[in-house]
Design a protein around this motif. Sequence first.
Motif, short mmCIF file in Angstrom:
data_model
loop_
_atom_site.label_atom_id
_atom_site.label_comp_id
_atom_site.label_asym_id
_atom_site.label_seq_id
_atom_site.Cartn_x
_atom_site.Cartn_y
_atom_site.Cartn_z
N ASP A 288 0.86 -1.19 0.00
CA ASP A 288 0.00 0.00 0.00
C ASP A 288 0.89 1.24 0.00
O ASP A 288 1.68 1.44 0.93
CB ASP A 288 -0.90 -0.01 1.23
N PRO A 289 0.83 2.07 -1.04
CA PRO A 289 1.73 3.24 -1.11
C PRO A 289 1.60 4.14 0.11
O PRO A 289 2.61 4.69 0.57
CB PRO A 289 1.29 3.95 -2.39
N GLN A 290 0.37 4.32 0.62
CA GLN A 290 0.21 5.20 1.77
C GLN A 290 0.92 4.62 2.98
O GLN A 290 1.64 5.33 3.69
CB GLN A 290 -1.26 5.41 2.10
N PHE A 291 0.73 3.33 3.24
CA PHE A 291 1.35 2.73 4.41
C PHE A 291 2.87 2.77 4.29
O PHE A 291 3.58 3.04 5.27
CB PHE A 291 0.86 1.29 4.60
N ILE A 354 -4.83 15.82 5.95
CA ILE A 354 -3.62 15.13 6.41
C ILE A 354 -2.38 15.65 5.69
O ILE A 354 -1.32 15.83 6.31
CB ILE A 354 -3.77 13.60 6.23
N ARG A 355 -2.50 15.92 4.40
CA ARG A 355 -1.32 16.41 3.67
C ARG A 355 -0.88 17.78 4.16
O ARG A 355 0.32 18.08 4.24
CB ARG A 355 -1.62 16.46 2.17
N VAL A 356 -1.85 18.61 4.50
CA VAL A 356 -1.52 19.96 4.99
C VAL A 356 -0.80 19.87 6.32
O VAL A 356 0.25 20.49 6.54
CB VAL A 356 -2.81 20.81 5.13
N SER A 357 -1.35 19.07 7.25
CA SER A 357 -0.75 18.97 8.58
C SER A 357 0.65 18.36 8.52
O SER A 357 1.58 18.88 9.14
CB SER A 357 -1.64 18.14 9.49
N VAL A 358 0.80 17.26 7.79
CA VAL A 358 2.11 16.60 7.74
C VAL A 358 3.13 17.48 7.03
O VAL A 358 4.30 17.53 7.42
CB VAL A 358 1.99 15.21 7.07
N THR A 359 2.71 18.20 5.99
CA THR A 359 3.63 19.12 5.30
C THR A 359 4.13 20.20 6.26
O THR A 359 5.33 20.48 6.33
CB THR A 359 2.93 19.78 4.09
N ILE A 360 3.20 20.81 6.99
CA ILE A 360 3.59 21.85 7.95
C ILE A 360 4.48 21.26 9.04
O ILE A 360 5.51 21.83 9.40
CB ILE A 360 2.34 22.50 8.57
N PHE A 401 -1.05 12.64 12.73
CA PHE A 401 -1.65 12.25 11.46
C PHE A 401 -1.03 10.97 10.91
O PHE A 401 -1.72 10.18 10.27
CB PHE A 401 -1.53 13.40 10.46
N LEU A 402 0.26 10.77 11.14
CA LEU A 402 0.87 9.52 10.69
C LEU A 402 0.31 8.33 11.47
O LEU A 402 0.08 7.26 10.90
CB LEU A 402 2.39 9.59 10.85
N ASN A 403 0.08 8.51 12.78
CA ASN A 403 -0.57 7.44 13.56
C ASN A 403 -1.93 7.11 12.98
O ASN A 403 -2.31 5.95 12.84
CB ASN A 403 -0.72 7.87 15.02
N GLN A 404 -2.69 8.16 12.66
CA GLN A 404 -4.04 7.97 12.11
C GLN A 404 -3.97 7.27 10.76
O GLN A 404 -4.75 6.34 10.49
CB GLN A 404 -4.71 9.34 11.96
N ALA A 405 -3.05 7.69 9.92
CA ALA A 405 -2.94 7.10 8.58
C ALA A 405 -2.50 5.64 8.67
O ALA A 405 -2.97 4.79 7.92
CB ALA A 405 -1.95 7.90 7.73
N PRO A 513 8.63 14.59 0.16
CA PRO A 513 7.79 14.36 -1.02
C PRO A 513 6.84 13.17 -0.88
O PRO A 513 5.85 13.08 -1.61
CB PRO A 513 8.82 14.11 -2.14
N LEU A 514 7.10 12.26 0.04
CA LEU A 514 6.21 11.12 0.25
C LEU A 514 4.84 11.55 0.76
O LEU A 514 3.89 10.76 0.74
CB LEU A 514 6.83 10.13 1.24
N ILE A 515 4.73 12.78 1.19
CA ILE A 515 3.43 13.30 1.64
C ILE A 515 2.40 13.20 0.52
O ILE A 515 1.20 13.01 0.78
CB ILE A 515 3.59 14.76 2.12
N LEU A 516 2.84 13.30 -0.72
CA LEU A 516 1.91 13.24 -1.85
C LEU A 516 1.23 11.88 -1.96
O LEU A 516 0.17 11.77 -2.61
CB LEU A 516 2.67 13.54 -3.15
N LEU A 517 1.78 10.85 -1.34
CA LEU A 517 1.18 9.51 -1.39
C LEU A 517 0.10 9.32 -0.33
O LEU A 517 -0.60 8.30 -0.36
CB LEU A 517 2.26 8.44 -1.21
N LEU A 518 -0.02 10.26 0.59
CA LEU A 518 -1.04 10.12 1.63
C LEU A 518 -2.42 10.40 1.05
O LEU A 518 -2.63 11.39 0.36
CB LEU A 518 -0.76 11.09 2.78
N ARG A 519 -3.36 9.51 1.36
CA ARG A 519 -4.73 9.71 0.90
C ARG A 519 -5.47 10.59 1.90
O ARG A 519 -5.36 10.38 3.12
CB ARG A 519 -5.45 8.36 0.76
N PRO A 520 -6.25 11.55 1.41
CA PRO A 520 -6.97 12.45 2.32
C PRO A 520 -7.94 11.68 3.20
O PRO A 520 -8.61 10.75 2.76
CB PRO A 520 -7.70 13.40 1.38
#
Length: 531
Positions: A288-291, A354-360, A401-405, A513-520
């Motif tokens: 799974d790309p997100q995991f 999730i992408r916003v929070s992890v990016t920040i 957010f990573l725990n949640q994902a 850049p792996l943040i882009l693989l996270l699904r909202p």
Amino acid sequence: MTDEVASGDPAGGLPSPADAPPPPAERASTADWLAVGAGALGAMMATLDISIVNSSLPTIQGEIGASGTEGTWIATAYLVAEIVIIPLSGWLERVFGLRTFLLIAASLFIAFSMLCGFSHTLPMMIVGRVGQGFTGGALIPTAMTIVATRLPRSQQPVGNAMFGCTVILGPVTGPVLGGWLTENISWHYAFFINLPVGMALITLLLVAMPHQRPKFDLVAQADWFGIFGLAMALGGLTVVLEEGEREQWFSSSVICWLAAMSVIGMAFVAIGQIRATRPVIRLALLRDPQFSAVVIMGIAVGMVIYGTSYVIPQFLSTIAGYNSLQSGEIVLLSGIPSLLMMPFTPLMVRRIPIRVSVTIGMAILAFSAWLETGITPLSAGGDFAHSQLLRGVGTIMTMMFLNQAAIRSVPPEQASDAAGLYNAARNLGGSFALAGIAVIQDQRVWLHSRRMEESLSANSVMVQDYMAQQSQALGGTATALQSLGRTIQIQALTMTYIDLFWILAVGVVCVSPLILLLRPLPQGGKPVAAH
């Protein structure tokens, strides 16, 4: 029956679907929340003990007769054992049942903590720390499993926030607690404190967790290739990374044997993935790309959390002359944002993409490490205040957010496998950080020292004038030379710490850049699983 009644018309006496009240929201019981609290307390105790010795390490080394090189094993022995046991926790949980497994782990953790507290030799301490790591490591992924299995999806953000905050607060409160106990009572109580906490954990487990019958038949069906392979691969790899530099890498037969053991262990794990019906560690989850992205970013964040909680106390102790408590107080600063943001983390998980929070969060982590590249031999604790506070904000925005994902990337029945793999990755990042620090410190201190010595020519008028002044002030040429040597060593060590902070900052940027693989995740309303 009339058409009106059959159609659900209000006139026929039955409510229409539109008028029917919504079903009650699924809510967790008091016992469920007590179970979640027990899991969080266990995780807090386990993560706390990773770093509780960091600020009191010089004192412990002196009392048990360990050198600085040997003393690093007091910190890393725990991580090595913890990394090995975390992926096995899912299988052990299924064999013994969750409550029985946690009761065994908590009881043995207390016993090994007492052994550490009574230690008077390095081997005795290392045995205790390895035992702590094996048993404490089991308490971390099981906390995530409890959240995934005891709470409904709508309340899991609260449970994940509780777990995430304990994982964040443990490493940062460890140094200050250990430092305070060392300065005011004795370093022994950094381990004895686990007795009352462990007894509270056992009480919660007995009250809140239902008994499950053990499934000892799973022992015969176990993925023994994977079990032995994990122990060989992770244990051998961590020791190679830790001791490789001091043993001159592959010129040492010990390092060669350990490296070979790691490779064989990885081969055993691969065989287990193919042959076992249920592998001890489900590497298929990484498809799974997100995991996969979450795991890699977890490694990077683990390196920052555990690396800085080790490096900063060492700098303040060796360069700034801080005692254990003063060093721990500076590390604790990064925990203040966690405490302040804790009540809002469930709302953040629901409302912030999730992408916003992890990016920040990743940007703040990188910036906080970059700020520390400006230290000098005159730097003190106050020079780390801003970076530590920023690091606390970045860590909680990333980890929550990573725990949640991680827990939502898989079906609930695979939650224990995902929790074990994710937590092992995060702690592996901490092990990489500590091992890398040892390697880089040895190399860079030597390099910076040689470069400074080469720049100081004995024929230089400036050097001769400086040595003459120092000889007169210190009462002799020999004393002046010793003073110059200490100055060079302090400068080289400071430059090495700067190198370490640079590496941490660049590492975070590289994985961002792996943040882009996270699904909202769904915004508002009831969160759903991300399969």
